[in-house]
Structures are given as structure tokens and as C-alpha cells.
Write an enzyme that holds these catalytic residues in place. Structure first.
Site, short mmCIF file in Angstrom:
data_model
loop_
_atom_site.label_atom_id
_atom_site.label_comp_id
_atom_site.label_asym_id
_atom_site.label_seq_id
_atom_site.Cartn_x
_atom_site.Cartn_y
_atom_site.Cartn_z
CE LYS A 53 42.29 29.21 46.03
NZ LYS A 53 41.34 29.39 44.94
CD GLN A 97 38.30 27.51 44.21
OE1 GLN A 97 38.77 28.41 44.91
NE2 GLN A 97 39.03 26.82 43.37
CG ASP A 120 40.42 34.35 41.61
OD1 ASP A 120 41.50 33.78 41.86
OD2 ASP A 120 39.31 33.87 41.88
N1 GUN Z 1 39.71 27.24 40.08
C1 GUN Z 1 40.89 26.84 39.56
N2 GUN Z 1 41.80 27.82 39.65
C2 GUN Z 1 41.18 28.88 40.22
C3 GUN Z 1 41.60 30.18 40.58
O1 GUN Z 1 42.74 30.60 40.37
N3 GUN Z 1 40.66 30.97 41.15
C4 GUN Z 1 39.40 30.55 41.37
N4 GUN Z 1 38.55 31.41 41.93
N5 GUN Z 1 38.98 29.35 41.07
C5 GUN Z 1 39.87 28.51 40.50
#
Ligand code: GUN
Length: 284
Positions: A53, A97, A120
């Protein structure tokens, strides 16, 4: 038939280039967009996702700042961190996350993120806006899936889409987005009876179930569009999806690879969401 592969790496790179240009123009008159990422603990897979990211942010010209808290942090300590990032004017997007360590209530903590910074799209206000078809920040993997279908001009209106998986991150929101675009949608999950009979009806099959190579050719109508959201690590260390790629590449109409499919496009959509959050915040 030979499936057309939907190249997530190439699409993500195009998307990031176009975001970069928009951000360059904005930066002539405005500050740099900022994304804060928050990791509680040090789950190795989460660290890789966060690194990807951060790379995508750098490519597009978004400043990403990473924050970590120890795995034994209390609920209140995580809330305090989220609230300080909610207040920080340099932070336009905030991503915590997942998964969190088991003693922390991820649903409750997610709701503490300012909905305007919720890149998100997991905040209930943003999820509610999606149900209503109103504007808001939308979850990244489902928007990536929609963008991948659109990139190939795969017909959605009137199509029968079958979604395998009912998570809040992928299954439920992508089902809503497909309905919004005129598909008839069936959501299947671990309790679904006669799964094959369902999946074989799909013109569009989205698989987000977390079981390595579960979906073989016998479960798919010839010529269907198959979107594989799974990321599974096998005993030999290799990564594979929820779809048996080798079995489907001469059977499906379109197919996304793993790795190099939905994953990179999801990350590009996170950067797009950060820009969307930024634009809404600087307009104020
Ligand atoms: N863990 C797995 N997929 C995601 C996601 O799309 N966002 C976040 N914040 N954590 C994740």
C-alpha cells in the site's frame, strides 16, 4: 475456449498513473494527500500488505505514514491512536490493517475511524450509503472487482452474478455493487446446499471464500467471467487463489490470475479512495 486474462498489475499501474496526474495538478494549489496506516502487532502478512500500500501511494504521489502499536495494546490505546489520526490535518485517509489481535474488537474499533477518512469503506455510515446507492467511500476490493469487469466491458446488466463468500470486506459489498449495476445476484457461502448447481448458473462468478483452488471447471459455465479474490499460501510457500487457474484457463471466458489479479487493483483503489477522501476534506 481460452479465457481472456484480466491483468490486475497492468490495470493497477494505469490507475496509479492517472491518479498521479490528478494529484500533480491538485498539488499546484493544495497540500499533499496523506494516508495513515495503522498496524497493531506484527503479523507478517499484514506487514507485506502495508508495504504494498505504501509503494502504491509513493507511485501516485500520496504521502503514506505508517504507525504501529504493540500487539498487547488495549482497546483504549488503539482508540487514542485512531482519534489522534482522525484529528491530524495531514491525514486524509486512515486505514487500520486487519486482522487485529484477538483480544481487540475489530468491529468496534473500525467504527471509531472518522467516516470521512475511512478509505476502507468499512464504517457503517459508508456501508449504509452503499446499501442506499448514495455517495461515500466504498470498500476497495469490491470496487477493484467492478473496475476489472468494466475494463473488459463484461456485460453486467441482466447478467446472473454468483458471489461465493459473504464477508463485509468483499462478498456482501460486491453483491450490492453488482445489483446496483443491474445484475441478478446470488450469494453463496459455507452453508449453501448444491453449491455447484448455483455456481454453474453464473455469468459472472466472484470467488472470495479463502479455500485454495476450490473452484474447478465442473463448477463453472463455459465462457463465464471468473474473478478470483483468494490469496492462499500453500505448504510449499507458493501463493494460489480460490480458483483452479489451470483448470479454468481453457474453460472460462475471462479469468483473473493470483497473484497479479484483484490484489494489485485493490491497492490502487485504496489510493483512489484516499484521493476521494482528500478532495472531500479540502473542499470544506
Ligand atoms: N485485511 C484484509 N483485507 C483488508 C482490507 O481490505 N483492509 C484492511 N484494513 N485490512 C484488511
Amino acid at each position: 475456449m481460452t479465457a481472456q486474462l484480466i491483468d490486475g498489475l497492468a490495470l493497477a499501474s494505469q490507475k496509479l498513473q492517472s491518479l498521479k496526474q490528478k494529484i500533480e495538478t491538485l498539488r499546484l494549489t493544495h497540500p499533499q494527500p496523506g494516508l495513515a496506516t495503522l498496524l497493531v502487532g506484527d503479523d507478517p502478512a499484514s506487514r507485506i500488505y502495508i508495504r504494498n500500500k505504501a509503494r502504491a501511494c509513493a507511485e501516485a504521489g500520496v504521502c503514506s505514514i505508517h504507525h504501529t502499536l504493540p500487539a498487547n495494546s488495549t482497546f483504549e490505546e488503539v482508540v487514542e491512536k485512531i482519534e489522534s489520526l482522525n484529528q491530524d490535518p495531514l491525514v486524509h485517509g486512515l486505514l487500520m490493517q486487519l486482522p487485529l489481535p484477538p483480544h481487540l474488537d475489530a468491529k468496534k474499533l473500525t467504527q471509531r475511524i472518522d467516516r470521512r477518512k475511512d478509505v476502507d469503506g468499512f464504517n457503517w455510515q459508508n456501508l449504509g450509503a452503499l446499501v442506499e446507492g448514495a455517495s461515500g467511500l466504498r470498500p476497495c476490493t469490491p470496487t477493484a472487482i467492478m473496475a476489472m469487469l468494466e475494463s473488459q466491458k463484461i456485460p453486467i446488466k441482466g447478467a446472473h452474478a454468483v458471489v461465493l463468500g459473504r464477508s463485509t470486506i468483499v462478498g456482501k459489498p460486491v453483491a450490492l455493487m453488482l445489483v446496483e449495476r443491474g445484475a441478478t445476484v446470488t450469494i453463496c457461502h459455507s452453508q449453501t446446499r448444491a453449491l455447484e448447481a448455483m455456481t454453474r448458473q453464473a455469468d459472472i462468478l466472484v470467488v472470495a471464500i479463502g479455500k485454495p483452488r476450490l473452484v474447478g471447471a465442473h463448477m463453472v459455465k463455459a465462457g463465464a467471467a471468473v474473478i478470483d479474490v483468494g490469496i492462499n499460501r500453500l505448504a510449499d510457500g507458493k501463493i494460489c487463489g480460490d480458483v483452479d487457474f489451470e483448470a479454468l484457463k481453457e474453460h472460462a471466458g475471462w479469468l483473473t490470475p493470483v497473484p497479479g489479479g484483484v490484489g494489485p487493483m485493490t491497492v490502487a483503489m485504496l489510493v483512489e479512495n484516499t484521493l476521494q477522501a482528500y478532495c472531500a476534506l479540502i473542499e470544506k
